[in-house]
Design an enzyme around this catalytic site. Sequence first.
Site, PDB file in Angstrom:
ATOM      1  N   ASP A 173      60.069  12.941  -4.165  1.00  0.00           N
ATOM      2  CA  ASP A 173      60.011  12.237  -2.881  1.00  0.00           C
ATOM      3  C   ASP A 173      58.709  11.436  -2.795  1.00  0.00           C
ATOM      4  OD1 ASP A 173      61.205  11.596  -0.485  1.00  0.00           O
ATOM      5  OD2 ASP A 173      60.454  13.354   0.594  1.00  0.00           O
ATOM      6  N   HIS A 259      69.206   6.955  -2.604  1.00  0.00           N
ATOM      7  CA  HIS A 259      69.417   8.382  -2.336  1.00  0.00           C
ATOM      8  C   HIS A 259      70.551   8.574  -1.335  1.00  0.00           C
ATOM      9  CE1 HIS A 259      68.994  11.584   0.628  1.00  0.00           C
ATOM     10  NE2 HIS A 259      68.714  12.364  -0.397  1.00  0.00           N
ATOM     11  N   HIS A 273      66.846  16.466  -2.150  1.00  0.00           N
ATOM     12  CA  HIS A 273      66.497  15.126  -1.661  1.00  0.00           C
ATOM     13  C   HIS A 273      65.551  14.414  -2.639  1.00  0.00           C
ATOM     14  CE1 HIS A 273      65.193  12.079   1.294  1.00  0.00           C
ATOM     15  NE2 HIS A 273      63.961  12.347   0.896  1.00  0.00           N
TER      16      HIS A 273
END
Length: 374
Positions: A173, A259, A273
């Site tokens: 991330d 994403h 994620h």
Amino acid sequence: MLSVFCSPSRYTQGKNATASLGKEITGLGLRGPALILAGRSAIRLLSETWNRTFSEAGMAHAVYPFGGECSLAEIERVKKAARQHQAQVIVGAGGGKVLDTARAAAADLDLPVVNCPTVASSDAPCSALSVIYTDEGVFQEYRFYRKNPDLVLVDTQVIVQSPPRLLVAGMGDALATWFEAKTCVEGHVKNMRGGASTRSALTLAELCYQTLLESGAAALRAVQTQVVTPALERLVEANTLLSGLGFESSGLAAAHAIHNGLTAAPATHDYFHGEKVAYGLLVQLVLEGQPRSVVEQVLRFATEVGLPITLAEIGLVELPKELLQQVAIRATAKGETIHNEPFEVHADMVADAIRAADASGRAWKKHNGEARSK
Ligand SMILES: [Zn+2]
């Protein structure tokens, strides 16, 4: 356009930081009682420390176990518990879903909120927004709050007890933050709070990237050994604070939109994620036509810490044409951050870039795998 920078009111991090939670809250002038919405492992690891720190601070507190999903029903249950306990502050302690639920409940009740992430798996804890998914795990929308958390407190002794893969996901991330920020600033687009970026936010985003390159691998080893080291502290700060401030106050671009597109493929739901964002970044670099040196630096880092660089590594051993098209269409939906790129982006370009990124990731693996075995 006005420049806007936003951040939590206070950020506290360190080994056994939970022991100071009560004092940190009262130091901000906040009053109790506190309702702690907590995940299972947070309750197991921290209950006794909470009893001590809140009694030292003279603040009543109650613990409410998290139900497992950040759903509208769960948010309502938390609000009911907060009213029952006449809570004046809500504390979320756990993973991303716990914090998102605590924030949503606090926002609805207009109460201050404290985030105590027990994992460093994303940059969400510092922000004033959360991501809402459907019950099936498909990205639904961003939910924005009026303000950032009043306090984010990160206990690194708790972080090193979490699974290493979660720390790596947080690096994924954070890896995208600098690239997405730079793209937004160059394109003069709005950040996540509707203002222009500041030099402060952009600098923090760059520091985030540099910190990953310097301390990522050492921090991963620290978590694997369950020890707190300076490298681990720096990396947790990068994953949580630098990446959080960087993305929110500078903006998101293609990587996060990719994403969101990937969540349309059910096989990716077993991946975090940050793992999908890391792959999304590779796609962004292809779309932007970034030079080989930039792409290779990202590939080298991703390989070093174990972030995915191929479709197979995010569950897509096969990606049929129709599904690829769905992913690309989802990634380029109206309002998506991919439109912050400084050129027009169409679904077919994204579909090509997704496959091109996979090809370069596979080539990198093959080449470097061979280099190692020589
Ligand atoms: Zn993210």
